[in-house]
Scaffold this motif. Structure first.
Motif, PDB file in Angstrom:
ATOM      1  N   ALA A  91       2.282   6.892   0.920  1.00  0.00           N
ATOM      2  CA  ALA A  91       2.575   8.313   0.742  1.00  0.00           C
ATOM      3  C   ALA A  91       2.936   9.074   2.195  1.00  0.00           C
ATOM      4  CB  ALA A  91       1.387   9.220   0.133  1.00  0.00           C
ATOM      5  N   THR A 207       0.732   1.778 -10.558  1.00  0.00           N
ATOM      6  CA  THR A 207      -0.295   2.675 -10.523  1.00  0.00           C
ATOM      7  C   THR A 207      -0.315   3.260  -9.049  1.00  0.00           C
ATOM      8  OG1 THR A 207      -1.723   1.915 -12.202  1.00  0.00           O
ATOM      9  CG2 THR A 207      -2.672   3.262 -10.404  1.00  0.00           C
ATOM     10  N   ALA A 210       2.755   5.432  -8.181  1.00  0.00           N
ATOM     11  CA  ALA A 210       2.521   6.821  -8.846  1.00  0.00           C
ATOM     12  C   ALA A 210       1.480   7.667  -8.125  1.00  0.00           C
ATOM     13  CB  ALA A 210       1.963   6.804 -10.306  1.00  0.00           C
ATOM     14  N   LEU A 211       0.485   7.022  -7.734  1.00  0.00           N
ATOM     15  CA  LEU A 211      -0.471   7.640  -6.968  1.00  0.00           C
ATOM     16  C   LEU A 211       0.078   8.288  -5.551  1.00  0.00           C
ATOM     17  CD1 LEU A 211      -3.292   8.676  -6.424  1.00  0.00           C
ATOM     18  CD2 LEU A 211      -3.954   6.479  -5.455  1.00  0.00           C
ATOM     19  N   PHE A 214       2.389  11.157  -6.145  1.00  0.00           N
ATOM     20  CA  PHE A 214       1.679  12.529  -6.128  1.00  0.00           C
ATOM     21  C   PHE A 214       1.194  12.789  -4.671  1.00  0.00           C
ATOM     22  CE2 PHE A 214      -2.587  13.969  -6.910  1.00  0.00           C
ATOM     23  CZ  PHE A 214      -2.479  15.105  -7.952  1.00  0.00           C
ATOM     24  N   CYS A 215       0.432  11.924  -3.913  1.00  0.00           N
ATOM     25  CA  CYS A 215       0.173  12.440  -2.875  1.00  0.00           C
ATOM     26  C   CYS A 215       1.243  12.972  -1.864  1.00  0.00           C
ATOM     27  CB  CYS A 215      -0.747  11.337  -2.047  1.00  0.00           C
ATOM     28  SG  CYS A 215      -2.048  10.692  -2.738  1.00  0.00           S
ATOM     29  N   THR A 216       2.408  12.253  -1.977  1.00  0.00           N
ATOM     30  CA  THR A 216       3.609  12.728  -1.259  1.00  0.00           C
ATOM     31  C   THR A 216       3.887  14.245  -1.523  1.00  0.00           C
ATOM     32  OG1 THR A 216       4.426  10.449  -1.218  1.00  0.00           O
ATOM     33  CG2 THR A 216       5.777  12.300  -0.523  1.00  0.00           C
ATOM     34  N   ILE A 217       3.865  14.570  -2.692  1.00  0.00           N
ATOM     35  CA  ILE A 217       4.078  16.080  -3.144  1.00  0.00           C
ATOM     36  C   ILE A 217       3.561  16.869  -2.321  1.00  0.00           C
ATOM     37  CG2 ILE A 217       4.092  17.467  -5.085  1.00  0.00           C
ATOM     38  CD1 ILE A 217       5.173  15.170  -6.931  1.00  0.00           C
TER      39      ILE A 217
END
Length: 428
Positions: A91, A207, A210-211, A214-217
């Motif tokens: 991320a 997984t 995807a995590l 999510f953290c990058t956003i």
């Protein structure tokens, strides 16, 4: 008698002369004090039997042991949540690469919309690249198989002739292939169980990815607010050094990540152009392999070069393989002497010896993942240390290589020795 004594005292006082004193006997304590100047042990001064350098090293030693234990404990805890650590690392890489793009888009739109647009563009670029590679492999597979057979025959002719005289034939390769197929048939059960055991690893990869997205956003959208919130939870005296350390660490990490991506793209593009000029099959997939190998310091690019040379050897012959190796080696020299100093600059200024040792240590500890993470981790650590550390005036090469570390002594002068007795002036 009394009058004469009084008269003598009065006459001494009248004339101004001092009366004669009777010598007193010297006590043992006075003798010890007087002799202490010549022999310090008499006065109770006992030199320290432990040298000063040993006491200093012992002090540094137990402090370093405590620091090493703390670092080992941190790494042990992080190893128990490896998936989480890898996701956060990915991320941070995504954030450092996409943050300049998001900042440009945020000038004309809301930041959340800019983050979404940057992510969609990056996914489109990666997806298009993968699609192009797969289509290239599928379209050239039959031609590659035919050329591979011809290349094998050329290799056999080269090995059988000239100075080698190995006397290899296609029957030997067929026998090896048959033995390989027989081995696969005999061990099919083990291979199947191993493949099923890797399903969990594939699930972990998705997984983790995807995590990481999510953290990058949130890092792109609210990264500054999250960092400010973290600083507000710390004591006020610690906020300034944490701000300095965080700024230096992020500057080094983001510079390394963006520079590595730019250099990898350049290496892959140049390798693809060179392979296309030579007419090597699967030039696009091999260029992508060079791009991926650029993310693994020291070993990634040579590994990609070897694979490209094998393909060139099997399809175009020995001279084509040599040209592929020379071209990719020149690309590596261009990367090391031009691209890295120009793109990264002083953001990650590590000596090649430090890079080599870091990659080796990372590989021994964490395998391929350790080799990838080692260099940015060492670079960030050094950047934070350099930002918080106030160095003493530097020494010159002549001073550091002199016989007595740059100290010039007069003839007859001796260096101070630990445990010596104090001089008379210091005692007084």
């Amino acid at each position: 008698m009394t009058n004469s004594a009084g008269g003598d005292a009065g006459s001494a006082a009248t004339t101004g002369t001092k009366p004669q004193r009777t010598p007193q006997p010297v006590t043992p304590a006075a003798r010890r004090v007087a002799g202490g100047r010549r022999n310090p042990s008499v006065a109770g001064y006992v030199p320290d039997p432990i040298p000063t350098w040993l006491r200093v090293m012992a002090g540094w030693g137990w402090r370093l042991l405590i620091v090493a234990a703390a670092v080992a404990l941190v790494f042990y805890v992080l190893s128990q949540v490896r998936l989480l650590v890898v996701a956060v690392f990915i991320a941070l890489v995504f954030t450092s690469v996409l943050r300049p793009v998001v900042n440009v888009f945020a000038r004309v739109m809301w930041r959340w919309l800019a983050v979404l647009l940057a992510l969609l563009l990056s996914i489109a670029v990666v997806g298009g690249l993968i699609t192009y590679v797969v289509a290239s492999v599928a379209g050239q597979w039959q031609d590659l198989a035919d050329q591979f057979d011809n290349g094998i025959q050329q290799i056999l002719d080269f090995l059988n002739g000239g100075p080698f005289h190995l006397h290899l034939t296609t029957d030997n390769f067929n026998d090896w292939l048959d033995k390989g197929r027989q081995w696969i048939t005999d061990h099919s059960g083990d291979i199947a169980s191993t493949a099923f055991s890797q399903v969990a690893s594939v699930a972990e990869v998705f997984t983790c990815l995807a995590l990481a997205i999510f953290c990058t956003i949130f890092f792109l959208a609210r990264g500054s607010e999250m960092w400010t919130w973290f600083l507000n939870q710390t004591p006020e005296p610690a906020r300034e050094p944490l701000t300095l350390a965080g700024g230096a660490g992020w500057y080094a990490f983001s510079g390394y990540a963006r520079g590595t991506v730019i250099i990898a793209l350049t290496d892959g593009l140049l390798a693809g152009i060179w392979l296309t000029i030579l007419g090597i099959p699967l030039a696009a997939p091999l260029a992508v392999l060079v791009f991926v190998g650029a993310f693994i310091p020291l070993v990634g690019a040579p590994g990609a070069m070897i694979i490209a040379m094998i393909v060139a050897l099997a399809t175009k012959g020995v001279w084509a393989a040599l040209l592929v190796g020379v071209g990719i080696a020149l690309i590596g020299q261009l990367e090391g002497h031009v691209l890295q100093p120009l793109i990264m600059g002083k953001q990650v200024s590590l000596h090649p010896v430090v890079v080599a040792l870091s990659v080796t240590a990372g590989t021994l500890v964490g395998g391929l993942l350790g080799a990838i993470v080692a260099v940015p981790l060492v670079g960030v650590t050094w950047a934070v240390f350099s930002r918080l550390h106030t160095p003493d005036p530097p020494m010159t090469v002549e001073e550091s290589t002199s016989e007595v570390a740059g100290v010039e002594l007069d003839p007859g002068e001796k260096l101070p020795h630990a445990g010596t007795a104090p001089d008379d002036d210091e005692t007084e």
